[in-house]
Write a protein that holds these residues in place. Structure first.
Motif, PDB file in Angstrom:
ATOM      1  N   ILE A  62       0.936  -1.286   0.034  1.00 46.73           N
ATOM      2  CA  ILE A  62       0.112   0.204   0.109  1.00 46.73           C
ATOM      3  C   ILE A  62       0.741   1.151   0.050  1.00 46.73           C
ATOM      4  CG2 ILE A  62      -1.885   1.197   1.291  1.00 46.73           C
ATOM      5  CD1 ILE A  62      -2.887  -1.096   2.389  1.00 46.73           C
ATOM      6  N   MET A  63       1.883   1.091   0.902  1.00 48.35           N
ATOM      7  CA  MET A  63       2.732   2.480   1.001  1.00 48.35           C
ATOM      8  C   MET A  63       3.673   2.442  -0.492  1.00 48.35           C
ATOM      9  SD  MET A  63       3.974   4.996   2.609  1.00 48.35           S
ATOM     10  CE  MET A  63       3.766   4.686   4.565  1.00 48.35           C
ATOM     11  N   GLU A  64       3.917   1.381  -1.110  1.00 49.72           N
ATOM     12  CA  GLU A  64       4.494   1.467  -2.543  1.00 49.72           C
ATOM     13  C   GLU A  64       3.742   2.044  -3.585  1.00 49.72           C
ATOM     14  OE1 GLU A  64       5.964  -2.565  -3.128  1.00 49.72           O
ATOM     15  OE2 GLU A  64       7.382  -2.435  -1.543  1.00 49.72           O
ATOM     16  N   ARG A  65       2.308   1.673  -3.348  1.00 51.97           N
ATOM     17  CA  ARG A  65       1.413   2.344  -4.283  1.00 51.97           C
ATOM     18  C   ARG A  65       1.350   3.883  -4.280  1.00 51.97           C
ATOM     19  NH1 ARG A  65      -2.354  -0.148  -7.259  1.00 51.97           N
ATOM     20  NH2 ARG A  65      -2.516  -2.324  -7.227  1.00 51.97           N
ATOM     21  N   LEU A  66       1.428   4.354  -2.954  1.00 54.63           N
ATOM     22  CA  LEU A  66       1.280   5.718  -2.783  1.00 54.63           C
ATOM     23  C   LEU A  66       2.638   6.334  -3.527  1.00 54.63           C
ATOM     24  CD1 LEU A  66      -0.578   6.184   0.686  1.00 54.63           C
ATOM     25  CD2 LEU A  66      -1.664   6.223  -1.728  1.00 54.63           C
ATOM     26  N   THR A  67       3.856   5.610  -3.102  1.00 52.53           N
ATOM     27  CA  THR A  67       4.974   6.164  -3.337  1.00 52.53           C
ATOM     28  C   THR A  67       5.424   6.330  -4.818  1.00 52.53           C
ATOM     29  OG1 THR A  67       5.863   5.403  -1.157  1.00 52.53           O
ATOM     30  CG2 THR A  67       7.523   5.689  -2.917  1.00 52.53           C
ATOM     31  N   GLU A  68       4.942   5.463  -5.675  1.00 54.78           N
ATOM     32  CA  GLU A  68       4.950   5.219  -7.041  1.00 54.78           C
ATOM     33  C   GLU A  68       3.806   5.865  -7.543  1.00 54.78           C
ATOM     34  OE1 GLU A  68       8.023   1.534  -7.320  1.00 54.78           O
ATOM     35  OE2 GLU A  68       5.949   0.820  -7.534  1.00 54.78           O
ATOM     36  N   CYS A  69       3.110   6.375  -6.853  1.00 54.91           N
ATOM     37  CA  CYS A  69       1.678   6.589  -7.428  1.00 54.91           C
ATOM     38  C   CYS A  69       1.008   5.860  -8.442  1.00 54.91           C
ATOM     39  CB  CYS A  69       1.870   8.139  -8.002  1.00 54.91           C
ATOM     40  SG  CYS A  69       0.302   9.255  -7.976  1.00 54.91           S
ATOM     41  N   ARG A  70       0.696   4.350  -8.027  1.00 55.30           N
ATOM     42  CA  ARG A  70       0.222   3.384  -8.742  1.00 55.30           C
ATOM     43  C   ARG A  70      -1.236   3.470  -8.204  1.00 55.30           C
ATOM     44  NH1 ARG A  70       1.842  -0.920  -7.817  1.00 55.30           N
ATOM     45  NH2 ARG A  70       3.642  -0.740  -6.345  1.00 55.30           N
ATOM     46  N   LEU A  71      -2.225   4.288  -8.680  1.00 54.56           N
ATOM     47  CA  LEU A  71      -3.322   4.258  -8.144  1.00 54.56           C
ATOM     48  C   LEU A  71      -4.308   3.575  -8.811  1.00 54.56           C
ATOM     49  CD1 LEU A  71      -3.837   8.087  -6.480  1.00 54.56           C
ATOM     50  CD2 LEU A  71      -3.145   5.949  -5.439  1.00 54.56           C
ATOM     51  N   SER A  72      -3.974   3.384 -10.210  1.00 60.68           N
ATOM     52  CA  SER A  72      -5.119   2.407 -11.048  1.00 60.68           C
ATOM     53  C   SER A  72      -4.823   1.060 -10.708  1.00 60.68           C
ATOM     54  CB  SER A  72      -4.428   2.630 -12.576  1.00 60.68           C
ATOM     55  OG  SER A  72      -4.806   4.022 -12.824  1.00 60.68           O
ATOM     56  N   LEU A  73      -6.123   0.493 -10.132  1.00 64.32           N
ATOM     57  CA  LEU A  73      -5.897  -0.895  -9.634  1.00 64.32           C
ATOM     58  C   LEU A  73      -5.761  -1.892 -10.625  1.00 64.32           C
ATOM     59  CD1 LEU A  73      -8.572  -0.664  -6.670  1.00 64.32           C
ATOM     60  CD2 LEU A  73      -6.087  -0.097  -6.547  1.00 64.32           C
ATOM     61  N   ASP A  74      -6.460  -1.407 -11.864  1.00 68.35           N
ATOM     62  CA  ASP A  74      -6.364  -2.434 -12.867  1.00 68.35           C
ATOM     63  C   ASP A  74      -5.071  -2.337 -13.936  1.00 68.35           C
ATOM     64  OD1 ASP A  74      -6.936   0.051 -14.083  1.00 68.35           O
ATOM     65  OD2 ASP A  74      -9.004  -0.618 -14.855  1.00 68.35           O
ATOM     66  N   GLY A  75      -4.253  -1.460 -13.383  1.00 66.42           N
ATOM     67  CA  GLY A  75      -2.809  -1.185 -14.337  1.00 66.42           C
ATOM     68  C   GLY A  75      -3.115  -0.204 -15.379  1.00 66.42           C
ATOM     69  N   SER A  76      -4.416   0.554 -15.248  1.00 71.63           N
ATOM     70  CA  SER A  76      -4.525   1.478 -16.705  1.00 71.63           C
ATOM     71  C   SER A  76      -3.586   2.481 -16.366  1.00 71.63           C
ATOM     72  CB  SER A  76      -5.943   1.695 -16.768  1.00 71.63           C
ATOM     73  OG  SER A  76      -6.335   2.287 -15.510  1.00 71.63           O
ATOM     74  N   ALA A  77      -3.723   3.558 -17.399  1.00 73.70           N
ATOM     75  CA  ALA A  77      -2.856   4.644 -17.238  1.00 73.70           C
ATOM     76  C   ALA A  77      -3.205   5.506 -16.221  1.00 73.70           C
ATOM     77  CB  ALA A  77      -3.132   5.451 -18.802  1.00 73.70           C
ATOM     78  N   PRO A  78      -2.255   6.273 -15.636  1.00 75.09           N
ATOM     79  CA  PRO A  78      -2.885   7.143 -14.450  1.00 75.09           C
ATOM     80  C   PRO A  78      -3.644   8.467 -15.038  1.00 75.09           C
ATOM     81  CG  PRO A  78      -0.347   7.471 -15.155  1.00 75.09           C
ATOM     82  CD  PRO A  78      -0.858   6.411 -15.937  1.00 75.09           C
ATOM     83  N   LEU A  79      -4.236   9.114 -14.314  1.00 77.84           N
ATOM     84  CA  LEU A  79      -5.113  10.183 -14.211  1.00 77.84           C
ATOM     85  C   LEU A  79      -4.357  11.264 -14.229  1.00 77.84           C
ATOM     86  CD1 LEU A  79      -8.533   9.036 -12.776  1.00 77.84           C
ATOM     87  CD2 LEU A  79      -7.942   8.721 -15.260  1.00 77.84           C
ATOM     88  N   ALA A  80      -4.573  12.422 -14.666  1.00 80.64           N
ATOM     89  CA  ALA A  80      -4.098  13.732 -14.622  1.00 80.64           C
ATOM     90  C   ALA A  80      -3.817  14.117 -13.076  1.00 80.64           C
ATOM     91  CB  ALA A  80      -4.704  14.898 -15.327  1.00 80.64           C
ATOM     92  N   GLY A  81      -4.911  13.858 -12.236  1.00 77.95           N
ATOM     93  CA  GLY A  81      -4.821  14.558 -11.006  1.00 77.95           C
ATOM     94  C   GLY A  81      -4.080  13.349  -9.930  1.00 77.95           C
ATOM     95  N   ASP A  82      -3.725  12.305 -10.396  1.00 73.80           N
ATOM     96  CA  ASP A  82      -3.187  11.467  -9.526  1.00 73.80           C
ATOM     97  C   ASP A  82      -1.877  11.852  -8.668  1.00 73.80           C
ATOM     98  OD1 ASP A  82      -4.880   9.504 -10.268  1.00 73.80           O
ATOM     99  OD2 ASP A  82      -3.669   8.180 -11.435  1.00 73.80           O
TER     100      ASP A  82
END
Length: 340
Positions: free
Chosen positions: A204-224
């Motif tokens: 979970i911390m790694e997701r926030l650190t790398e800003c991988r918020l797309s749970l399905d692996g899709s492209a990040p959004l502009a506001g991520d």
């Protein structure tokens, strides 16, 4: 429960989609872990062996791919580290337009509980922003703020997000200091508020650190990027620095800004901490859990907190001998400089 207007076909599609996301999340988590390299020279076992209690730890240098682990897949009591899962769900709902950091929520007397925090001592009703509530949930581990957040986001939605992120052993069972509602898994009495593993909580911390918020692996959004920055800001303002940061951060963080973003959790026999540490050799994530601790004192020299501090010290000394560097990480927008 689904609204009365939702058809049986829609319910089936919703459940199927949730299950599919969980499978995708688990596959992505597995693929990310296959390229990691265990550091066999890091001797975390001797630190754990000297501790009068049980220890589980998982550490990952996101720059080099090095890892270190000890019973990293052992199911453990989360205590307040489960609030990391609430942060992740808040991020997902904000991305989906279902919530906003600036929306207003109301503190009610019914949600005021004992334990850590300040909201339980204030006069209700009180209007706050969701940002305020999440901030207090993190920096002083406010239990009342946590319950307000759970009411706003939904317990079922939080757990669905954790499953979609591929976390099969991480669960938030209930609100803080409120009896569990409805049918509960058989292991809920053993774990109390929540269950996790060191490896899953680190993810979970790694997701926030790398800003991988797309749970399905899709492209990040502009506001991520700014959203991850806002959540990391809360974790960076954490006021409990007696565990993982204990021996590695010596600067006055109120003036220079901390090199560590972390979330702690504590019970009489439990001391836990999960942290992002900005070192001169890349960002390091550590999730460490102790339980069945002999020392149950609520003092600054609690043995388990010292043990966590020694673990972080050994890991940082091994992976970044030159120490920490708060300026080496893009705190405000982790996406700005690409992935760490």
């Amino acid at each position: 429960m689904f609204p009365s207007g939702v058809t049986r076909r829609s319910r089936i599609l919703h459940v199927t989609l949730a299950a599919a996301l969980a499978c995708i999340g688990a596959a992505l988590l597995h693929s990310q872990q296959t390229s990691l390299r265990e550091d066999t020279h890091l001797d975390q076992q001797s630190i754990a062996a000297a501790h009068r209690g049980m220890v589980a730890v998982y550490a990952h240098n996101l720059k080099t791919g090095e890892t270190a682990s000890l019973d990293a897949d052992e199911a453990v009591k989360t205590a307040s580290t489960i609030k990391m899962g609430i942060l992740l769900d808040a991020a997902e709902q904000i991305r989906a337009g279902q919530a906003s950091l600036d929306e207003r929520v109301v503190l009610t007397k019914a949600n005021q509980v004992q334990g850590s925090g300040v909201l339980g001592q204030l006069t209700a009703p009180l209007s706050l922003t969701l940002r305020d509530v999440l901030h207090l949930m993190v920096v002083v581990s406010d239990n009342t703020a946590t319950n307000v957040a759970i009411d706003r986001l939904g317990l079922a939605h939080i757990n669905a997000t954790l499953r979609a992120a591929g976390l099969t052993q991480t669960v938030l069972y209930k609100k803080v200091y409120v009896p569990a509602q409805g049918p509960m898994p058989a292991d809920q009495p053993k774990f109390g508020l929540g269950k996790t593993t060191a490896r899953e909580m680190a993810s979970i911390m790694e997701r926030l650190t790398e800003c991988r918020l797309s749970l399905d692996g899709s492209a990040p959004l502009a506001g991520d990027g700014p959203l991850c920055g806002a959540l990391l800001h809360m974790l960076r303002e954490q006021q409990d620095r007696n565990s993982l940061p204990r021996y590695i951060e010596a600067l006055d963080t109120s003036e220079h800004g901390s090199a560590i973003a972390n979330k702690t959790g504590a019970l009489d026999q439990v001391r836990n901490d999960v942290a992002l540490i900005a070192t001169k050799n890349g960002p390091v994530v550590i999730a460490a859990f102790t339980w069945e601790n002999a020392d149950q004192r609520w003092t600054g020299d609690n043995e388990a907190e010292k043990t966590l501090g020694k673990l972080a010290q050994a890991i940082v000394l091994r992976w970044s001998p030159d120490g920490l560097d708060a300026g080496a990480f893009q705190w405000e927008n982790p996406v700005a400089a690409g992935r760490p």
